[in-house]
Motif scaffolding. Structure first.
Motif, PDB file in Angstrom:
ATOM      1  N   ASN A 373       0.814  -1.216   0.000  1.00 17.88           N
ATOM      2  CA  ASN A 373       0.000   0.000   0.000  1.00 17.88           C
ATOM      3  C   ASN A 373       0.852   1.273   0.000  1.00 17.88           C
ATOM      4  O   ASN A 373       0.366   2.370   0.275  1.00 17.88           O
ATOM      5  N   GLY A 374       2.151   1.109  -0.246  1.00 19.88           N
ATOM      6  CA  GLY A 374       3.033   2.259  -0.305  1.00 19.88           C
ATOM      7  C   GLY A 374       3.522   2.754   1.032  1.00 19.88           C
ATOM      8  O   GLY A 374       4.167   3.814   1.114  1.00 19.88           O
ATOM      9  N   PHE A 375       3.255   2.008   2.097  1.00 14.65           N
ATOM     10  CA  PHE A 375       3.695   2.427   3.422  1.00 14.65           C
ATOM     11  C   PHE A 375       4.985   1.708   3.811  1.00 14.65           C
ATOM     12  O   PHE A 375       5.264   0.597   3.372  1.00 14.65           O
ATOM     13  N   GLY A 376       5.725   2.342   4.674  1.00 18.21           N
ATOM     14  CA  GLY A 376       6.961   1.738   5.158  1.00 18.21           C
ATOM     15  C   GLY A 376       8.062   2.782   5.212  1.00 18.21           C
ATOM     16  O   GLY A 376       7.998   3.824   4.552  1.00 18.21           O
ATOM     17  N   SER A 377       9.064   2.484   5.994  1.00 15.68           N
ATOM     18  CA  SER A 377      10.176   3.413   6.167  1.00 15.68           C
ATOM     19  C   SER A 377      11.425   2.634   6.517  1.00 15.68           C
ATOM     20  O   SER A 377      11.378   1.676   7.286  1.00 15.68           O
TER      21      SER A 377
END
Length: 406
Positions: A373-377
């Motif tokens: 979902n395009g999240f993360g770091s």
């Protein structure tokens, strides 16, 4: 990579405005992983100095190259690898390390590359088919250490590993005999399951080992008690690790093996759980539900999918004086499964914009991350304070002692 003293130092800044402190305007927007090399080093030294045999790190728990180097520098020289990718990673990162390919079912091409390219000589197996595969792939090499994995109970562990791998009692005799013929050194290994909550798990498994040796009447050179060594989490406070080591040592000494036989173990969680934690931001509060910016598809896989509880701390200065209450978390994705039921105990006045540290995520946290979902770091910060809980210090961290001026 940046360095801070503590999670609180990262998330807040000290201000004299309006009679107190406030959240920094420039606080982190994305989740930030905090790593504590000193905690991993301490855990490694504990195993190196106190386990009555050889400890090899189970790389799957956390394959970070930085962690691998910390463990190496702290005395861990052997590494349990479970895939050709892990073989390549450790071989590249630690050229002097001894690699043990302990997955019982491997691709023949992976075995061949591991042996001829990376110098792997130790392989696990739990079937005649796998033994034949290893012999073919290594071209009947004369210098193999072959560890036959037995199926043992996981009844004393929080996560079972008793179904997928391991030779059953009726299969063990023939397999041990055949492996003995192909091996330079013959081993027996097992895994009691992840987060074993009592040393009895290992004592029971060692009785299974005894029966297998007597039944097969073979000379055994290595006993590998696998992983399962626990860490401490809310609601899961295991006995001291020394008691596990004492139980294993007594059981090993009573086995019908030669004086020169070696004792191995494969700690994963126990070496890296305290290595890292995560700072997340609360984006919304809905009653006792907090929407945070990491979740089931990030570092909190275990919290979502197996109900694992992790220690949490509200990063606010001054400390909240509100009573603690139970919260659950929702992660940042659009998926309803991105839910961590907890309960996670936090002050009742927690609100959007607050930062929370989630501790003990060094084991499996970073290893399970995705970019769904395009999240993360990938942002990582080194901190020098103590982990939120520890089996090696016997103390929980005092939050008030972590306040620093930025």
């Amino acid at each position: 990579m940046h360095k801070h003293h503590s999670a609180l130092g990262l998330a807040t800044t000290l201000s004299t405005a309006a009679g107190g402190f406030e959240i920094a305007k420039h606080g982190p927007v994305q989740p930030v992983t905090l790593i504590r090399p000193h905690a991993a080093s301490r855990a490694a030294r504990f195993f190196v100095e106190k386990f009555p045999g050889r400890a090899m790190y189970a790389v799957k728990a956390n394959p970070s190259p930085g962690l691998l180097k910390v463990l190496w520098e702290s005395g861990i020289t052997h590494y349990d690898v479970a895939s050709i990718a892990e073989v390549r990673l450790v071989s590249r990162t630690l050229p002097g390390a001894t690699l043990c390919f302990m997955h019982p079912v491997k691709a023949e091409e992976a075995i061949e590359e591991a042996y001829f390219t990376h110098g792997v000589r130790v392989f696990s197996l739990d079937s005649i088919e796998e033994l034949e595969k290893i012999v073919r792939a290594t071209r009947s090499a004369p210098d193999l250490t072959l560890c036959v994995r037995l199926r043992v109970s996981s009844e004393h562990s929080k996560l079972s590993l008793a179904s997928k791998f391991g030779a059953a009692p009726g299969e063990t005799k023939a397999l041990l005999f055949a492996a003995r013929q192909a091996a330079d050194a013959l081993g027996i290994c097992f895994h009691v399951g992840s987060q074993a909550m009592t040393p009895e798990a290992y004592a029971n498994a060692m009785e299974r080992v005894r029966a297998a040796i007597v039944d097969a009447a073979v000379t055994v050179d290595v006993i590998d008690v696998g992983g399962g060594f626990p860490s401490t989490y809310p609601g899961m406070e295991p006995p001291p690790l020394d008691r596990y080591f004492e139980t294993i040592h007594r059981a090993f000494e009573s086995l019908p093996v030669s004086y020169s036989s070696e004792l191995w173990c494969e700690p994963g969680r126990a070496l890296c759980a305290e290595y890292s934690s995560l700072v997340v931001r609360v984006e919304r509060r809905r009653g006792d539900e907090l929407y945070i910016n990491d979740g089931a598809y990030g570092a909190l896989f275990d919290a979502a999918h197996i109900g694992w509880r992790f220690p949490v701390e509200l990063l606010r200065e001054p400390d909240s004086r509100a009573k603690l209450m139970e919260f659950s978390f929702y992660g940042p994705t659009c998926d309803d499964m991105d839910h961590m039921a907890g309960p996670f105990m936090l002050p009742a006045d927690v609100r959007a914009g607050d930062y929370i540290e989630i501790g003990m995520l060094g084991a499996y946290g970073c290893a399970m991350r995705t970019a769904f979902n395009g999240f993360g770091s990938d942002e990582t910060v080194i901190v020098s304070d103590e982990p939120m809980a520890s089996l090696y210090t016997g103390e929980e961290r005092e939050v008030a002692s972590n306040v620093v001026t930025l």
